[in-house]
Every structure is written in C-alpha cells, then in structure tokens.
Design a protein around this motif. Structure first.
Motif, PDB file in Angstrom:
ATOM      1  N   ARG A 118      -3.085 -31.993  14.212  1.00 41.53           N
ATOM      2  CA  ARG A 118      -2.214 -31.785  15.372  1.00 41.53           C
ATOM      3  C   ARG A 118      -1.405 -33.003  15.798  1.00 41.53           C
ATOM      4  O   ARG A 118      -0.558 -32.895  16.672  1.00 41.53           O
ATOM      5  CB  ARG A 118      -3.060 -31.348  16.572  1.00 41.53           C
ATOM      6  CG  ARG A 118      -3.867 -30.087  16.357  1.00 41.53           C
ATOM      7  CD  ARG A 118      -4.815 -29.892  17.520  1.00 41.53           C
ATOM      8  NE  ARG A 118      -5.599 -28.678  17.410  1.00 41.53           N
ATOM      9  CZ  ARG A 118      -6.735 -28.454  18.076  1.00 41.53           C
ATOM     10  NH1 ARG A 118      -7.205 -29.389  18.892  1.00 41.53           N
ATOM     11  NH2 ARG A 118      -7.395 -27.324  17.925  1.00 41.53           N
ATOM     12  N   THR A 120       1.098 -35.760  16.662  1.00 44.48           N
ATOM     13  CA  THR A 120       2.556 -35.834  16.674  1.00 44.48           C
ATOM     14  C   THR A 120       3.009 -37.169  16.072  1.00 44.48           C
ATOM     15  O   THR A 120       2.197 -38.055  15.804  1.00 44.48           O
ATOM     16  CB  THR A 120       3.084 -35.721  18.104  1.00 44.48           C
ATOM     17  OG1 THR A 120       2.640 -36.873  18.855  1.00 44.48           O
ATOM     18  CG2 THR A 120       2.562 -34.454  18.788  1.00 44.48           C
ATOM     19  N   SER A 121       4.316 -37.312  15.885  1.00 43.32           N
ATOM     20  CA  SER A 121       4.833 -38.575  15.360  1.00 43.32           C
ATOM     21  C   SER A 121       4.511 -39.726  16.305  1.00 43.32           C
ATOM     22  O   SER A 121       4.197 -40.833  15.860  1.00 43.32           O
ATOM     23  CB  SER A 121       6.344 -38.473  15.140  1.00 43.32           C
ATOM     24  OG  SER A 121       7.012 -38.121  16.355  1.00 43.32           O
ATOM     25  N   ASP A 123       1.859 -39.866  18.266  1.00 43.48           N
ATOM     26  CA  ASP A 123       0.426 -40.133  18.072  1.00 43.48           C
ATOM     27  C   ASP A 123       0.190 -41.008  16.849  1.00 43.48           C
ATOM     28  O   ASP A 123      -0.594 -41.960  16.888  1.00 43.48           O
ATOM     29  CB  ASP A 123      -0.346 -38.817  17.902  1.00 43.48           C
ATOM     30  CG  ASP A 123      -0.365 -37.966  19.158  1.00 43.48           C
ATOM     31  OD1 ASP A 123      -0.394 -38.528  20.253  1.00 43.48           O
ATOM     32  OD2 ASP A 123      -0.363 -36.730  19.013  1.00 43.48           O
ATOM     33  N   ALA A 159      -4.985 -38.229  19.710  1.00 43.20           N
ATOM     34  CA  ALA A 159      -4.141 -37.479  18.775  1.00 43.20           C
ATOM     35  C   ALA A 159      -4.737 -36.125  18.407  1.00 43.20           C
ATOM     36  O   ALA A 159      -4.034 -35.252  17.893  1.00 43.20           O
ATOM     37  CB  ALA A 159      -3.911 -38.299  17.513  1.00 43.20           C
ATOM     38  N   HIS A 161      -5.682 -33.931  20.483  1.00 36.70           N
ATOM     39  CA  HIS A 161      -5.213 -32.996  21.504  1.00 36.70           C
ATOM     40  C   HIS A 161      -6.279 -31.956  21.861  1.00 36.70           C
ATOM     41  O   HIS A 161      -6.005 -30.770  22.058  1.00 36.70           O
ATOM     42  CB  HIS A 161      -3.916 -32.298  21.058  1.00 36.70           C
ATOM     43  CG  HIS A 161      -2.753 -33.249  20.959  1.00 36.70           C
ATOM     44  ND1 HIS A 161      -1.999 -33.607  22.046  1.00 36.70           N
ATOM     45  CD2 HIS A 161      -2.252 -33.949  19.913  1.00 36.70           C
ATOM     46  CE1 HIS A 161      -1.069 -34.467  21.680  1.00 36.70           C
ATOM     47  NE2 HIS A 161      -1.202 -34.700  20.378  1.00 36.70           N
TER      48      HIS A 161
END
Length: 251
Positions: A118, A120-121, A123, A159, A161
């Motif tokens: 999950r 993200t860039s 993170d 990260a 989530h």
C-alpha cells in the motif's frame, strides 16, 4: 404512514468526529498538542464556541486533556498502559529480550508486507530517507543509532496504512527502542555484524520499493532471524569466556 423527523447534527458533534478521525488515522498522535482554538476554528471554518464544545466532549471521553497554560493535548494513556509495565519487565528479566524479538517478527513482518502493498511514493521516500539516516560508523553513539532504527521501523509501519498497527507500534516505541539498544550493545562490537544487518535492511527497503509484499515480509524475517542468531552466538561466547575466567581463577 409516519416518518421520523430528521435530526440535525450539531456542529460540535461534526467537529468532534473530525478530530476523532484524525486521532484514529494517526494524523494527531498520542501526546500531540492541538492547534489553538483560534487556529482550529479557522481551519474548520467554524465558530470558536462550537469548537470549544467539541473539545469539551472529547475531553469528557478521555481523548484529549487540557493543561493549564499549556493548551490541549491528545491523551497518551495507551502508551502509559502498554509501554511502561513492559519496560519494567524487560529491565528485570533480560531473557525477555528474545520474547520481544519474536514478537517483532510478527509486528515488523506484517508492517513490511502492507508497506509494500500500500505504500505511496511519499511513504517510500520517507522510508528511504530514514534508511539513509542510519549510521554504519562503529564509533557512533549507540543510543542515537537505536533512535534512528526506531524511526526507520516507524516509517515502514506508517506506510502500511493500518491504523491498528500504527497505534500499537507508537504505543510501544519506548519498549521497542530499548530492545534495539540492547541488541546494539550486544552486537555492535562484533566484526561484520553491523554491515550484515545494514544489508538486510537494504533488502527490506528494496522489496517495499518494488511493491513485493511477500518478499518484504520474508526479508524482514531474515533480518530478525539473523539478529536472534547473532545474539545467541554472542551469549554462548560470553558463557565460554566466563567459564574460562572461573577456571583461571580456580587454578
């Protein structure tokens, strides 16, 4: 046929739910200070009386606390309940170091898995920055290294989530950092060990960056298994040294 009257939601309840959501998702951490009433009212575009009423409701539910002359803070009762008793246990029973290491297999393994799934860039960049902040210098202060490693692990958990994982890890940060420091104290002087640990962590970062959940979890398990093996080896060496010293003294 009769229809129930639609009840209008009080503005203070809407504000309260918004702040609750920020606490749940980790935007407002345990122990964090809330912005001033003026700033919060402006951010939510609400009146200060409505905001004040929402804060009072949150306080009544034990989610925030007012400190005289110091503002309003998110309560950190969970950290006090979870971390402190375990810190005392760890201090009294050094063998529990291995129990906590086993627990970290589950905690950090699943965090790495979901971070790869999950993250993200933003993170990924935060994880890489935390990894780059780790020091390989054997002369670096161990407490500072433990702090940096704790931050690195926390970035991975963020990260993932998963709000349950995040709150659990945050509540246990003092305990986890103490375990990391103990491990460093036992292993930092061993030739090649710190370099090997750094390479294991590099593989964890690579798996998360590549978006490979199973590989991220497996490399995390390999890292912790290596730590456990190194600690057991170190303990055996210490036992041999102690036995040798006793024989020398007896002779």
């Amino acid at each position: 046929m009769t229809f129930k009257r639609i009840q209008q939601t009080k503005l203070s309840d809407v504000i309260m739910e918004r702040i609750e959501a920020m606490i749940v998702d980790g935007t407002l951490e345990a122990g964090a200070r809330l912005p001033s009433e003026r700033d919060l009212a402006a951010q939510f575009s609400v009146s200060r009386p409505s905001l004040r009423e929402a804060i009072q409701k949150l306080e009544a539910r034990g989610l925030v606390e007012r400190r005289q002359g110091g503002g309003t803070y998110v309560c950190d009762n969970m950290q006090e309940r979870v971390a402190e008793p375990l810190l005392n246990l760890l201090a009294q029973h050094p063998e529990s170091q291995f129990d906590l290491l086993e627990f970290r297999h589950a905690l950090e393994g699943i965090s790495s898995y979901y971070a790869a799934l999950r993250g993200t860039s933003a993170d990924i960049e935060a994880i890489k920055a935390a990894f780059n902040a780790l020091q390989l210098d054997p002369g670096a202060e161990l407490a500072a290294q433990a702090q940096a490693l704790t931050e690195f692990n926390l970035r991975i958990t963020e990260a993932s989530h998963n709000v349950i994982l995040l709150h659990l890890v945050r509540s246990m940060l003092p305990l986890l950092q103490k375990n990391i420091l103990q491990n460093l104290q036992d292993l930092a002087h061993k030739p090649g060990v710190m370099q090997q640990l750094h390479e294991h962590r590099q593989q964890v970062v690579a798996a998360i960056t590549a978006g490979e959940p199973e590989q991220a979890r497996e490399t995390c398990h390999q890292l912790l298994a290596y730590i456990e093996h190194a600690l057991l080896t170190s303990n055996r060496e210490q036992s041999r040294i102690q036995r040798s010293l006793r024989r020398t003294q007896q002779g």
